[in-house]
Every structure is written in C-alpha cells, then in structure tokens.
Design an enzyme around this catalytic site. Structure first.
Site, PDB file in Angstrom:
ATOM      1  N   GLY A  32     -22.991   7.295 -16.020  1.00 55.41           N
ATOM      2  CA  GLY A  32     -23.600   8.580 -15.680  1.00 55.41           C
ATOM      3  C   GLY A  32     -24.820   8.813 -16.545  1.00 55.41           C
TER       4      GLY A  32
ATOM      5  N   VAL B  59     -25.239   9.493 -19.832  1.00 54.98           N
ATOM      6  CA  VAL B  59     -25.334   8.753 -21.094  1.00 54.98           C
ATOM      7  C   VAL B  59     -25.453   7.255 -20.823  1.00 54.98           C
ATOM      8  CG1 VAL B  59     -24.143   8.185 -23.247  1.00 54.98           C
ATOM      9  CG2 VAL B  59     -24.122  10.539 -22.396  1.00 54.98           C
TER      10      VAL B  59
ATOM     11  N   LYS C 200     -14.416  11.932 -27.314  1.00 55.54           N
ATOM     12  CA  LYS C 200     -13.724  12.616 -28.425  1.00 55.54           C
ATOM     13  C   LYS C 200     -12.320  13.033 -28.041  1.00 55.54           C
ATOM     14  CE  LYS C 200     -17.081  14.303 -27.208  1.00 55.54           C
ATOM     15  NZ  LYS C 200     -18.389  14.755 -26.721  1.00 55.54           N
TER      16      LYS C 200
ATOM     17  N   LYS D 224     -13.682  17.088 -32.098  1.00 53.43           N
ATOM     18  CA  LYS D 224     -14.606  16.425 -33.033  1.00 53.43           C
ATOM     19  C   LYS D 224     -14.144  16.631 -34.474  1.00 53.43           C
ATOM     20  CE  LYS D 224     -18.343  17.256 -29.741  1.00 53.43           C
ATOM     21  NZ  LYS D 224     -19.427  18.212 -29.379  1.00 53.43           N
TER      22      LYS D 224
END
Lengths: 461, 461
Positions: free
Chosen positions: B35, B37, B130, B230
């Site tokens: 996609g 990224v 994450k 995160k």
C-alpha cells in the site's frame, strides 16, 4: 534511587568477575586517557555492565583491562585494580587481553599514533576526538579500510545524542538534504546569556568559564572550530567523502554584540552558532559554521543552555530533530559505551543474530494504582447549592489535597447553571484517586464519570 | 530538485539491474502488503539504491523480488515488472530469491502467520506492525530466538524517527529512567486544533479525517491504543520483558473538551496524549497512555501537528529528545529501508567491517562564495551626514537589496553620534556580498570589518 544503583552495581561486579556462561566472551578494553569522560566510561560499565550483557543476550561482557594516563599517581576512581594504570600507551594498545582501544586523550598527534597503531593490530577503535577525525580522518579511514578494522566515533559529535548512528544507519536509505546543528554548547550558553540575561560577550564568556562550561582557553569553542570539526564529520558521514578543513568556512561568536542580539530579538529571531550542511542539486555540499539568525518559530531556536541539537532532513524521512546533552562526563560516556558494544559484536557475530529479543525474566509492570502525579479532574454536575462542598468534602476526607477549583461561568449570563466543575488535585496514588472519584460519582449531583488528566511533571532541561 | 532525482533514479536502476562487482550480493526482498508505505519502500530503493550500495561499500544491493497484495489489478507503481505481484503471501515468503520479508499488511492474524513462516524459513523480517508486536510479540520473539532470525521494527514506532535504534543500540549502556512520548499524530493534530483554532473535539476529528490524517475508523488513534502499542514496544526494548497489553492503562482523547484545553492554557500547560514509560527504584515499570497536561516550558509541549516526539532519559545520557514525522509514506519507508540494510548485513558479515568508511570519489564542497542566504550586517561607522547613503549606494550599485536599516539611538541622548549601522539584506551569493562589503569597508566612515550574520531560512515544521 541510591539503593537501586547499589544493587545494580553489585550484580554488575559479579558479572564482570565471574564467567556468565560458557559462551560469554569477555571483551577487554584498553583506554588511552582516563580523564572526565574516561572515568564516566569506567563508572558506566561498573554500574550497568550486567544490564549490557543481558541486552547482548549474554554474548559478551566488557572489562577495562588497562589505561594509559599522564600522571599515574592521580586518584581517579575508588576501586581501580593496582595494575590498571600505566604511562605508556603502547602497553595499552599492545596488551594481549585488550580487544578494543578507546582513545580519549584529544589532540591530533599522539592520538593519531594510538589510533593508527590499534588499527594495525586489528583492534577496533572508539574515539571521541572530533579534531583528530576532522583533521586527519582521511589517513585513518584509509588504514581502517586497509586493515578491515572499524573506527567508531559517536562520542565525537554532540556528546550523548546518537546523531552519528542516525545519519549512518537509520537514514542510510535517504539522500540527506540538510543538517543544521547547534553543536557547541559553550557558544550556545554564551549567546543565550547575552539574550536572556543581557550580559555582554565578555561577561557571558566569563560566566561560562566560572561554571566550567568553557575551557580556560576557550578558543576552539568560541572561534567556531569545535562545531566546524563536528560538522565536517557529519558531512563526511552523509556524503561519503573526506573534507579538507582548510576549505571550510568558519566564523565564531567573538564578534557578536548585544546590539545584534537585541536586533534579532526584535525581528523575531534567535541568534545561534549554527553549522549548516546541505547538498545542492548539482551534488556539491555547502558546509559552514557561523553566527546565524533563526526564526523563533523553528524548534532549533528553543535549544538553550549547553544543550545541542541537530535537525536532519532526508529525502524520505523528512525533517527530524535530535536534541540532548552535547557534552559532559556521563552523556559522552554513554556514547563511548554504545560504540564499545557495537565493536564488541564484531567479536561474537557468530553467536546469534543482533536483532532485539526480550532479555529479562524479572521485569514487571507497576500497578497503575501505584503511579502518582498531580491531576486535573472535570466533573459533570447539576448546579445546586452545596455541589462544590460535597465534592470537596469527599476529597478532604480521603486526604486528597485541592490546589484549585473552578466552574466556568458564561460571561453573558453569570447566573446560568454551570454543568462543569474542575478540580486541580495534589499528587497522590492513582488508585486512591480512583476510589475517591467513585464516591464522588455516587453523589446525585454528579451526572457522569469524572474525566481525569494527568499533570505530568517532566524534567525540565 | 527534479532533475537531480531523475539522475539518481537512473543510476540506481543501473545498479539494480547490472552486477556491480563480483563481491556484491544481491539481497532479494519479499513484500507482504504494497500500500502506501510499500510503495514508498519501492520508490526509495529505486531512487536511492545506488547510494545505499555505496554506503555499504558495495557489499550488497537491494531488490524487491515479489509482493503479495489483495487486489492484483490495482495500479501501484509505474515500472513494476509483470510478475512482481501475487495474491498469495506464501509465494512471497517461500520464493527462493527472497532473503528478507517485509510485513506491511497490518492486523494480528495473517500478519502473524507471515512473520512466523518467514522466521521458520530463517528469513529476517522487517515490520511496521506495532499492534502485531505489542499483542503477539511474546510468541514471535520466541520464534526469533528459536530460529536465530531477527525481527526488525523501527517503522513500528514513530515512523521516520529512529527511536528504536536509539533505545536499543545507542543507549545500550544506560538504564533508561523514563521515556515520554507523543506518538500518535492524529491525536496530537486534534488536540492542537482544539487549542489553536478553538475547534471542538468532533470538528477537529472531522478536519483530521478530511486531511487524511485520521482513518475513516479512527478508533485506534483516538482511543489511545495506537500510542499504547508503541509505548509497549518501547518498554519491552528498554526493560527487556514482554508486556501483557491487558495490564496496560490506556485512555484516549475522546473525552477531552474545549473547557479542558482552555483551563490548561490558562495555567501554562499544553494538553497532549502522552505515553509514559518509567522505571522505578524497585525495578517495576510504570506504563500508561492518557491525556496529560505538560508545562509549556518543556520542549515536548511544542510538538505540534502530526509530528511525534519521544523524550528519553538514561542514567548516563541524560535527557534527549527525538522529534520528527511519526507517520506517512516516505518517513515510514525510510525506517523500513534502514531495517532492510541492517538485515542485509547479516548476509554479508564476512565482507568487511561495518564501521564507517568514506565511500564517494566524487564528493566536493560547494565554494562558500556560491552559498546564498539573507544577511544581517553590522557596520562600525563614524557618524556624519551621508553615511547611510554611501553604504546604501554601494549596495544598490551591486544589486544587493536592502530590506531594512537601523542605527540604534540612545533614548537619553538622541543626538549622540551613533557608531553602529545595521543593514538587513536580501538573499544573494555570499561571494557577491563579500566583494560589496570590501567596497563598503574602504569608505572612510567605516571603521572596521563589517560583522555578518546569516539569516537562515530553515524549513518550518
């Protein structure tokens, strides 16, 4: 805090003096120079050696074996073995148990000989010597290549801020567009004191010297060359070629006067000694250090005191800022130790992958009920006489201090019923607050679950 | 800039499609997900592949071999080979030329299978997921250990900011005392717009969605769990143990109201969604995410918009701040590529040391005379009629524009001779300025060499 450190220190000592597992390699470190930073390195390894080994999954432990100093009689650390110190750096570099050499003596002559000799013996070098690498890096990197032995230098630029690793490794996929750095703490301190305390240049310089920020001979700090050396290293890292220092434009802060600071302030600028590294579209690299006006809207303008910061812009990463302590015993030692660990891995690269793995058996979360801060709490209430008193009584009975309370009033209709009550509460355990708030919620005048914000007391820098 | 990128792109393509040297290993990359990224990773490798190989001293080059996508008909990039895409992730992971697997599909089910399968095949994994690592890291790290194959996850925390590497490698010698992070850009944007534009929560959320900062379903952003995931990874890195997400205290920004923002502002605070990780003296770790008041004097309070920042305090390093773009195609790709390079080194660790070496033959400094900024110039002058005119004439004749001029006047004695003249000058090449200033210096009313400050136009964030 003291108690915890003591515990860590003990366990660290044990791990240094007793073998961990059959596969743990003991990496011997030789130090050339054992002044402020060297002492910091010793103390950091003593304090955190066991933690470091755990993080390396037991692959190695670090021990300082030998250290060359000028004056062997000077007291440096409490628990030094009798044979740790020598005045002969050759004895350190050639010591059979020394695997890695740390150069912290400064200067560009003996330091050069030490680094060159270590590399020829195929012992990786860790150095914080920016002048050495900026002035004579070309020769030393050629040796590093020839002998296939690395030179690590995180400590040479911006003390405890890991900007070398960021540029070299984290941004390896980026064309670095610009790096703008405030990388001389002494100059930055002087400029800030001229700005905020109205001192003139000589007064601010004297203050910096009295506080120990500036050397007795502050020449390299205030003439810009300390920053320029660091900028040369950043440029070499980002663009891969050795820079001839004689071609670099450098101006220091000696001629900055109060009138300049006043003028900049009036115009919305901060005056900073700024090092700029920028690649142009023809590939050429702009590299300069000089007093500069920086817009107050840019985050670099808020870098004050002896702090350092480097703003790095890559073509993929966008702009990032790295900010922290640019000098000092412990921050610089932190970077030396990081490089030691990186160098240590070259000795154990067959002992498993270097990716992160959980390494602690004993870790545990602190129950959220035991965490403490001050709080801001908003209650949704039905306005009627006694609301504030009822809530305040519950808080008081539970021993939670109130530092302020407020109900917003509509200026156009001050008699309108309020629906929100805000309390500022003193520090207490969160669990206690939760219990007390449950009681408040049970009041018929409180109409929904109270909203809680933590008031975070962050260390100010 | 366009021209330069085109040049780099071409040379990069050459290096990808023709062997560089006998010793250059071609590292094959398999992508699960392609996609935003993923496209950024492809473009970054195309654009900077040659640069990356140079920085690795030719030890390897990177090529994307195969990519699994849901919809194979969707147009993603211009120059994709016909057989690049497949709908079957097994085909990617098991492809014989795929050495490293990049997982970018998100979620915790299929993503888990992909990562687990790759590790079992001893193929290093790079992921930006994450949620996967925070929720199921314990199982995956156990596999990573069992199969001696690393999982890299710089892209999982704070996009283009290399805070994973900083905590894992650069601060390896530190006991990490605290990490305080603003690590959800959407929440931060919403809070900032509530603060600075007076929007209420729903208006600010809608604006964030319209701008593409918030997902159509923004739940994980505004309920705090994106940030909490995160923070869990940061805690695991710093303290080494796997954290059970169910034990973590998380509150989002859904209940923040304008009244809270106004109150905080009045008291000198900024409201931020803050994740706090802190080790206490008994070793237990405080870990929480919630709306918080941060003093405006702390640098974290000036982290605005979709930017992220993490303040890290180590027992040696002191406090450092890492600030930058926490999300987005290119910043996240930048971190994926850095991890790919780190993973690639595991395939070539016998090909020479990993320390920095200059790698460019062609680098050159830009002559300082060709560098351009605006300037502030202070002249020391003898006050007499015509001083300003004489200097202004020289500047005008040389075509250097003046944006302002000023001579400081003593308020108590406005007729006193002035000794300083300040000019603000428009952007011009520094060499031109120097020549013009030489002419000014030759005026008998100018008593010493003018003092020049650059006015730096830094990119504002």
């Amino acid at each position: 805090m003291t108690e915890f450190r003591k515990l860590t220190l003990n366990s660290s000592k044990n791990s240094l003096h007793s073998p961990r597992t059959m596969s743990t390699k003991n990496i011997g470190i030789g130090m050339a120079g054992f002044g402020t930073v060297g002492t910091g390195v010793w103390e950091t390894i003593q304090r955190n050696g066991s933690l470091i080994s755990n993080r390396a999954k037991g692959a190695f432990s670090l021990s300082i074996i030998k250290a060359a100093v000028r004056d062997i009689t000077k007291k440096r650390i409490d628990d030094a073995p009798a044979d740790l110190f020598t005045t002969d750096w050759q004895e350190v570099v050639r010591h059979p148990e020394v695997d890695i050499v740390v150069e912290l003596i400064g200067g560009t002559t003996t330091a050069f000989d030490i680094v060159a000799e270590a590399i020829k013996l195929k012992k990786p070098v860790v150095t914080g010597n920016k002048a050495l690498l900026a002035e004579r890096g070309k020769e030393l990197f050629a040796l590093s290549k020839q002998y296939d032995t690395p030179i690590h230098f995180e400590a040479a630029v911006a003390g405890g801020i890991p900007v070398i690793k960021a540029v070299q490794d984290s941004y390896v996929g980026n064309r670095i567009e610009t790096m703008s750095g405030i990388i001389n703490g002494t100059s930055n301190y002087i400029l800030e004191r001229m700005t905020n305390a109205g001192l003139d240049y000589l007064e601010a310089l004297k203050e910096a010297q009295d506080l120990g920020y500036a050397e007795a001979d502050p020449a390299l700090d205030v003439n810009g060359w300390d920053a320029a050396h660091k900028a040369i290293l950043l440029a070499t890292l980002a663009y891969g070629f050795s820079v001839d220092p004689e071609q670099v434009y450098v101006r220091g802060i000696e001629r900055v006067r109060t009138i300049d600071i006043d003028f900049a302030t009036k115009l919305g600028y901060a005056v900073k000694l700024l090092s700029v590294v920028r690649q142009h579209s023809d590939g050429s690299v702009e590299l300069r250090t000089q007093p500069s006006f920086i817009a107050k809207s840019h985050i670099l303008s808020s870098v004050n005191g002896v702090f350092n910061a480097v703003a790095v812009r890559g073509d993929a990463s966008g702009e990032a800022l790295f900010y922290g302590r640019g000098a000092g015993k412990e921050p610089t030692a932190s970077s030396v130790v990081a490089d030691l660990v990186e160098a240590a891995y070259t000795f154990v690269h067959t002992a498993g992958h270097r990716g992160f793995l959980p390494y602690s058996e004993s870790g545990q979360l602190r129950p959220i009920e035991e965490t403490e801060t001050s709080y801001y709490v908003r209650f949704a209430v039905t306005d009627r006489p006694g609301v504030i008193a009822e809530i305040a009584n519950i808080l008081a009975n539970d021993g939670i201090g109130i530092s302020g309370t407020h109900s917003p009033v509509d200026p156009e209709d001050p008699d309108k019923d309020f629906v929100d009550m805000v309390f500022l509460l003193h520090k207490c355990p969160f669990g206690k607050l939760q219990e007390t708030l449950k009681k408040c919620e049970a009041l018929d005048c409180v109409t929904e679950e109270p909203v809680v914000f933590r008031i975070e007391k962050l260390a100010t820098s």
